[in-house]
Motif scaffolding. Structure first.
Motif, mmCIF file in Angstrom:
data_model
loop_
_atom_site.group_PDB
_atom_site.id
_atom_site.type_symbol
_atom_site.label_atom_id
_atom_site.label_comp_id
_atom_site.label_asym_id
_atom_site.label_seq_id
_atom_site.Cartn_x
_atom_site.Cartn_y
_atom_site.Cartn_z
ATOM 1 N N VAL A 53 1.015 -0.982 -11.446
ATOM 2 C CA VAL A 53 0.268 -1.801 -10.319
ATOM 3 C C VAL A 53 -0.372 -3.099 -10.808
ATOM 4 N N GLN A 54 -0.495 -3.846 -10.113
ATOM 5 C CA GLN A 54 -1.235 -5.140 -10.680
ATOM 6 C C GLN A 54 -2.189 -5.567 -9.266
ATOM 7 N N GLN A 55 -3.259 -6.063 -9.534
ATOM 8 C CA GLN A 55 -4.145 -6.544 -8.386
ATOM 9 C C GLN A 55 -4.931 -7.795 -8.897
ATOM 10 N N VAL A 56 -4.763 -8.793 -8.010
ATOM 11 C CA VAL A 56 -5.387 -10.269 -8.301
ATOM 12 C C VAL A 56 -6.440 -10.312 -7.480
ATOM 13 N N PHE A 57 -7.697 -10.683 -7.640
ATOM 14 C CA PHE A 57 -8.788 -10.835 -6.684
ATOM 15 C C PHE A 57 -9.266 -12.282 -7.056
ATOM 16 N N THR A 58 -9.547 -13.113 -5.953
ATOM 17 C CA THR A 58 -10.088 -14.403 -5.983
ATOM 18 C C THR A 58 -11.686 -14.569 -5.319
ATOM 19 N N ASN A 59 -12.474 -15.192 -5.943
ATOM 20 C CA ASN A 59 -13.640 -15.382 -5.489
ATOM 21 C C ASN A 59 -14.423 -14.202 -4.889
ATOM 22 N N ALA A 60 -14.578 -13.280 -5.815
ATOM 23 C CA ALA A 60 -15.453 -11.961 -5.703
ATOM 24 C C ALA A 60 -16.348 -12.064 -4.677
ATOM 25 N N GLY A 61 -16.339 -11.106 -3.623
ATOM 26 C CA GLY A 61 -17.411 -11.202 -2.623
ATOM 27 C C GLY A 61 -17.012 -11.207 -1.144
ATOM 28 N N ALA A 62 -16.087 -12.234 -0.939
ATOM 29 C CA ALA A 62 -15.629 -12.565 0.344
ATOM 30 C C ALA A 62 -14.442 -13.396 0.114
ATOM 31 N N SER A 63 -13.176 -13.127 -0.219
ATOM 32 C CA SER A 63 -11.851 -13.504 -0.314
ATOM 33 C C SER A 63 -10.864 -12.925 -0.134
ATOM 34 N N TYR A 64 -9.731 -12.964 -1.202
ATOM 35 C CA TYR A 64 -8.671 -12.583 -1.066
ATOM 36 C C TYR A 64 -8.318 -11.620 -2.207
ATOM 37 N N SER A 65 -7.107 -10.834 -1.829
ATOM 38 C CA SER A 65 -6.728 -9.810 -2.772
ATOM 39 C C SER A 65 -5.114 -9.515 -2.759
ATOM 40 N N THR A 66 -4.463 -9.652 -3.870
ATOM 41 C CA THR A 66 -2.724 -9.202 -3.628
ATOM 42 C C THR A 66 -2.618 -7.829 -4.548
ATOM 43 N N ILE A 67 -2.139 -6.926 -4.123
ATOM 44 C CA ILE A 67 -1.876 -5.701 -4.951
ATOM 45 C C ILE A 67 -0.254 -5.749 -4.990
ATOM 46 N N THR A 68 0.094 -5.724 -6.150
ATOM 47 C CA THR A 68 1.610 -5.664 -6.231
ATOM 48 C C THR A 68 2.068 -4.348 -7.147
ATOM 49 N N ALA A 69 2.761 -3.593 -6.324
ATOM 50 C CA ALA A 69 3.491 -2.313 -6.990
ATOM 51 C C ALA A 69 4.607 -2.602 -7.591
ATOM 52 N N ASN A 70 4.809 -2.698 -8.806
ATOM 53 C CA ASN A 70 6.138 -2.804 -9.324
ATOM 54 C C ASN A 70 7.041 -1.465 -9.707
ATOM 55 N N TYR A 71 8.069 -1.546 -9.214
ATOM 56 C CA TYR A 71 8.939 -0.189 -9.457
ATOM 57 C C TYR A 71 10.182 -0.461 -10.155
ATOM 58 N N TYR A 72 10.503 0.387 -11.102
ATOM 59 C CA TYR A 72 11.467 -0.197 -12.228
ATOM 60 C C TYR A 72 12.755 0.904 -12.209
ATOM 61 N N TYR A 73 13.848 0.519 -12.636
ATOM 62 C CA TYR A 73 15.142 1.594 -12.852
ATOM 63 C C TYR A 73 14.791 2.455 -13.726
ATOM 64 N N ASP A 74 14.166 2.207 -14.905
ATOM 65 C CA ASP A 74 13.763 3.180 -16.037
ATOM 66 C C ASP A 74 12.450 3.419 -16.257
ATOM 67 N N SER A 75 12.274 4.629 -16.823
ATOM 68 C CA SER A 75 11.001 5.115 -17.132
ATOM 69 C C SER A 75 10.376 3.958 -18.148
ATOM 70 N N GLY A 76 11.008 3.297 -18.870
ATOM 71 C CA GLY A 76 10.096 2.558 -19.787
ATOM 72 C C GLY A 76 9.824 1.121 -19.340
ATOM 73 N N CYS A 77 9.996 0.969 -17.852
ATOM 74 C CA CYS A 77 9.653 -0.170 -17.266
ATOM 75 C C CYS A 77 10.265 -1.589 -17.862
ATOM 76 N N SER A 78 11.299 -1.456 -18.037
ATOM 77 C CA SER A 78 12.096 -2.821 -18.617
ATOM 78 C C SER A 78 12.961 -3.638 -17.547
#
Length: 215
Positions: A53-78
């Motif tokens: 999982v990745q999450q990017v915040f902009t302008n902490a306090g009152a702005s935007y966030s994008t959470i990205t959940a990445n799913y892979y074919y393999d357990s090694g995440c390649s």
């Protein structure tokens, strides 16, 4: 629903492949207290068992966030199979510093949820199962799934507000509770604290989804 959309969507939904939320390793104790602006930037879990999982915040306090959940074919995440992106606006309030953590209230307002199959093989599997009631999946093309039922999960519609808490762990005092220095985490939901109203805001932090800052 007795778990936040965010946590349930990322950790409990396995659309095509089996995936689980990552666990962080112990890190050294932090030497300084960070202000609320420290949540600006990019955060992530490690990638384990085919998910991260990745999450990017902009302008902490009152702005935007994008959470990205990445799913892979393999357990090694390649080899990336598909992603889920949750775009929200947010407001942080009642921020305070305690001995072991900084903690406050955070209100999330959902803007859009997207799913993106990364290749034609994944898209074909999604089309075969009519994932989210959709049969027009294509590799590399994002589709908005606001308010749709995907598997057993009905996703939030645009404008849905979730009332949550946010915690930044300062030192190793909370180790026995599953937190390490530098962890960013959110509220633990239950039947009485499901985040659907201000009065049902979670009051304990959830150690099952913990992120560390990457920049």
């Amino acid at each position: 629903m007795t778990m936040s959309y965010k946590y349930y969507f990322i950790c409990a939904v396995s659309l095509i492949f089996i995936a689980s939320c990552a666990k962080k390793k112990e890190e050294d104790q932090l030497s300084s207290v960070s202000p609320i602006s420290t949540i600006d930037g990019s955060w992530s879990t490690s990638c384990e068992n085919g998910a991260g999982v990745q999450q990017v915040f902009t302008n902490a306090g009152a702005s935007y966030s994008t959470i990205t959940a990445n799913y892979y074919y393999d357990s090694g995440c390649s080899h990336l199979a598909y992603t889920m992106d949750i775009v929200q606006s947010y407001v942080v309030s009642n921020w305070q510093t305690e001995d072991a953590r900084q903690v406050g209230d955070i209100n999330w307002t959902y803007i859009h949820v997207y799913i993106t199959p990364k290749d034609s093989q994944v898209a074909a599997a999604m089309n075969s199962s009519a994932l989210c009631g959709i049969t027009g999946w294509s590799g590399g093309v994002s589709i908005t799934v606001d308010g749709l039922t995907c598997g057993s999960i009905t996703l939030p519609t645009a404008g849905t507000v979730e009332y949550d808490m946010i915690q930044y762990t300062l030192n190793s005092t909370l180790k026995d509770q599953g937190f390490t220095p530098g962890d960013l985490s959110y509220g633990l939901s239950d039947a009485n604290h499901d985040g659907t109203s201000p009065s049902s805001r979670p009051v304990q932090s959830n150690s099952s989804l913990r992120m560390q800052k990457r920049n």
